[in-house]
Design an enzyme around this catalytic site. Structure first.
Site, PDB file in Angstrom:
ATOM      1  N   ASP A 165     -11.572   2.649   3.907  1.00 38.64           N
ATOM      2  CA  ASP A 165     -11.947   1.238   3.860  1.00 38.64           C
ATOM      3  C   ASP A 165     -13.460   1.067   3.714  1.00 38.64           C
ATOM      4  OD1 ASP A 165     -10.056  -0.750   3.700  1.00 38.64           O
ATOM      5  OD2 ASP A 165      -9.659  -0.833   5.846  1.00 38.64           O
TER       6      ASP A 165
ATOM      7  N   LYS B 121       0.829  -1.211   0.000  1.00 39.72           N
ATOM      8  CA  LYS B 121       0.000   0.000   0.000  1.00 39.72           C
ATOM      9  C   LYS B 121       0.858   1.254   0.000  1.00 39.72           C
ATOM     10  CE  LYS B 121      -3.928  -2.057   2.470  1.00 39.72           C
ATOM     11  NZ  LYS B 121      -4.598  -2.205   3.778  1.00 39.72           N
TER      12      LYS B 121
ATOM     13  N   GLN C  97      -5.141  -1.289   9.710  1.00 37.47           N
ATOM     14  CA  GLN C  97      -5.018  -2.638   9.160  1.00 37.47           C
ATOM     15  C   GLN C  97      -5.598  -3.680  10.117  1.00 37.47           C
ATOM     16  OE1 GLN C  97      -3.755  -3.437   6.039  1.00 37.47           O
ATOM     17  NE2 GLN C  97      -4.466  -5.500   6.508  1.00 37.47           N
TER      18      GLN C  97
END
Length: 297
Positions: free
Chosen positions: A121, A54, A98
């Site tokens: 997200d 990422k 995460q």
């Protein structure tokens, strides 16, 4: 005739290229550099790889990358304090914590502490509700990637029958909402669905996200249907080796379907591409600028 193979690697590269052009335009015309903050707690090996990827692709797209790596023993209060700091930072337009988090942390509490406008997200309860009611939301990355591939493959999906196999909050449910937004007739199938083979066999569009290797057989697929396989399952390949397979029996389904995504190389590469797209969208919304076309719903 074998199905068209939907190349997720190539398509994700195209999306990332479009993101980079948008970022360059934002810098040139508005002095705006989209920023993505990724928070990793602990040292889960898979998460470490994902976070590095990422960060690399964020920088390649011309955006600011902010990485925060915390030890596994970090308290939930300290993590929430960091989230609050990132919420208040004007240089940060997207925040991703995460998952999975260490067991002593409440993942829902942490996700819902993120500013919904920075929740790239798409997991915050506010974004879930907005998406479910057809309003402007931050859309979860994997379903967004699936939708982009379906739009590219099919164009107008109005009136098509779609079956989503799997009812997770991360993929199944938001995918169903996105397909409803495209005016599809949508069924969510799952482990308790009766005669699931017959349900799937009616579908023009099949999105498999159930986490069971090879569950969907070729005999389940309607001729010329479009099949999006979200599953990523590691199975024994013999001689002590493993390989990745999807939720769909690819070799069988490709002989029936009109188009299908492979595993690996299908949906997977789209997730990070859509994370970058969401960050650009969030930056534009934060500044009241027009959203880039084709990078969100």
């Amino acid at each position: 005739m074998s199905a068209t193979i939907i190349d997720g690697k190539a398509f994700s590269a195209e999306i990332r290229g479009r993101v980079a052009k948008e970022v360059a335009a934002l810098k040139r015309d508005h002095g705006l550099v989209p920023g993505l903050a990724v928070v990793l707690v602990g040292a889960d090996p898979a998460s470490e790889v994902y976070v590095r990827s990422k960060g690399r692709k964020t920088v390649e797209a011309g955006m600011e990358s902010f990485e925060h790596r915390l030890p596994a023993e970090t308290t939930e209060a300290d993590l929430l304090a960091l989230v609050e700091k990132l919420n208040a930072d004007p240089a940060v337009h997207g925040i991703l914590v995460q998952l999975p988090l260490p067991k002593h942390m409440n993942a829902d509490a942490v996700i819902n502490a993120i500013d919904p406008a920075k929740d790239v997200d798409g997991f915050h309860i506010s974004n879930v509700g907005l998406l479910g009611t057809g309003q402007k939301a931050m859309v979860p990355c994997t379903p967004l990637g699936c939708l982009m591939m379906l739009r590219d493959q099919l164009g107008d999906m109005s009136g098509k029958e779609a079956v989503v196999i799997g009812r997770s909050n991360i993929v199944g449910k938001p995918m169903a909402h996105l397909l409803l937004g495209e005016s599809c007739t949508v069924i969510i199938a799952h482990s308790r669905t009766k005669d699931i083979e017959e349900v799937v066999r009616r579908a023009d569009i099949v999105v498999a996200a159930v986490g069971r290797p090879g569950m969907v057989k070729g005999s389940w697929i309607k001729p010329d249907a479009t099949v999006i396989d979200v599953g990523i399952n590691r199975i024994d390949a013999g001689d002590g080796k493993t390989r990745l397979v999807g939720d769909v029996d690819f070799d069988e389904a490709r002989e029936v379907a009109g188009a299908i995504t492979p595993v690996p190389g299908g949906v997977g590469p789209m997730t990070i591409a859509c994370l970058l797209a969401n960050t650009v969208t969030a930056a534009c919304r934060a500044k009241g600028l027009p959203e880039p076309e084709g990078l969100t719903v």
